[in-house]
Design an enzyme around this catalytic site. Sequence first.
Site, PDB file in Angstrom:
ATOM      1  N   CYS A   4     102.248  -5.908  67.940  1.00  0.00           N
ATOM      2  CA  CYS A   4     100.943  -5.352  67.569  1.00  0.00           C
ATOM      3  C   CYS A   4     101.204  -4.395  66.415  1.00  0.00           C
ATOM      4  O   CYS A   4     102.288  -4.439  65.828  1.00  0.00           O
ATOM      5  CB  CYS A   4     100.235  -4.694  68.764  1.00  0.00           C
ATOM      6  SG  CYS A   4     100.986  -3.189  69.414  1.00  0.00           S
ATOM      7  N   ASP A  18      98.730  -9.374  68.304  1.00  0.00           N
ATOM      8  CA  ASP A  18      97.345  -9.112  67.926  1.00  0.00           C
ATOM      9  C   ASP A  18      97.278  -9.143  66.405  1.00  0.00           C
ATOM     10  O   ASP A  18      98.249  -9.531  65.736  1.00  0.00           O
ATOM     11  CB  ASP A  18      96.844  -7.785  68.521  1.00  0.00           C
ATOM     12  CG  ASP A  18      97.380  -6.548  67.812  1.00  0.00           C
ATOM     13  OD1 ASP A  18      98.308  -6.659  66.979  1.00  0.00           O
ATOM     14  OD2 ASP A  18      96.865  -5.452  68.096  1.00  0.00           O
ATOM     15  N   THR A  30     101.839  -1.124  66.175  1.00  0.00           N
ATOM     16  CA  THR A  30     103.010  -0.272  66.404  1.00  0.00           C
ATOM     17  C   THR A  30     103.993  -0.875  67.398  1.00  0.00           C
ATOM     18  O   THR A  30     105.132  -0.433  67.488  1.00  0.00           O
ATOM     19  CB  THR A  30     102.586   1.098  66.973  1.00  0.00           C
ATOM     20  OG1 THR A  30     101.946   0.880  68.236  1.00  0.00           O
ATOM     21  CG2 THR A  30     101.678   1.840  66.005  1.00  0.00           C
ATOM     22  N   HIS A  68     125.416  -1.602  84.773  1.00  0.00           N
ATOM     23  CA  HIS A  68     124.009  -1.714  84.392  1.00  0.00           C
ATOM     24  C   HIS A  68     123.199  -2.567  85.374  1.00  0.00           C
ATOM     25  O   HIS A  68     121.979  -2.454  85.408  1.00  0.00           O
ATOM     26  CB  HIS A  68     123.890  -2.271  82.976  1.00  0.00           C
ATOM     27  CG  HIS A  68     124.614  -1.433  81.976  1.00  0.00           C
ATOM     28  ND1 HIS A  68     124.191  -0.167  81.619  1.00  0.00           N
ATOM     29  CD2 HIS A  68     125.757  -1.657  81.293  1.00  0.00           C
ATOM     30  CE1 HIS A  68     125.037   0.346  80.750  1.00  0.00           C
ATOM     31  NE2 HIS A  68     125.998  -0.545  80.532  1.00  0.00           N
ATOM     32  N   HIS A  70     122.150  -3.274  77.877  1.00  0.00           N
ATOM     33  CA  HIS A  70     122.072  -2.361  79.025  1.00  0.00           C
ATOM     34  C   HIS A  70     120.869  -2.575  79.922  1.00  0.00           C
ATOM     35  O   HIS A  70     120.942  -2.288  81.121  1.00  0.00           O
ATOM     36  CB  HIS A  70     122.078  -0.908  78.547  1.00  0.00           C
ATOM     37  CG  HIS A  70     123.383  -0.487  77.968  1.00  0.00           C
ATOM     38  ND1 HIS A  70     123.597   0.785  77.498  1.00  0.00           N
ATOM     39  CD2 HIS A  70     124.547  -1.158  77.761  1.00  0.00           C
ATOM     40  CE1 HIS A  70     124.838   0.886  77.032  1.00  0.00           C
ATOM     41  NE2 HIS A  70     125.428  -0.293  77.176  1.00  0.00           N
TER      42      HIS A  70
END
Length: 148
Positions: free
Chosen positions: A65, A8, A67, A133, A98
């Site tokens: 974006c 964004d 954050t 994993h 992982h």
Amino acid sequence: MKIAVGCDHGGFVLKEDVINCLKARGIEVVDCGTNSTDSVDYPVFGEKVARLVAKGECDKGIVMCGTGIGISIAANKVKGIRCALCHDEYTAKMTAMHNNSNILAMGGRVVNPEMAVRILESWLDTPFEGGRHISRVNMFSEIENRED
């Protein structure tokens, strides 16, 4: 390898550096937008990238974006997506090793372009460890398919 990239307006500052890094590695890039700092809705771009990865049209994805939080939430709503928000090289390495993450999320207002490239390289250069994993990663799909 083919990687979808989307952002964004808040992640736009990182997009060019991310794309340049990918192309320098010989990776084909699918640019899902946005193409300016004009305000747009991050879920649109998170979903675009996630759908390409989920359908197998792209091997991996990168979303950005302000954050990284909102766009990662949007990407993770698509079945089969394991999008990890990373702010440093260590978390990028661990999610690749992982969690076998197939989309990397970063925040344009949280990491600078140089750090974003280091995060990206750490994520790309770290193989999935497998072993113990595998069953944990398979549990993600089990959760997605559960009906309550």
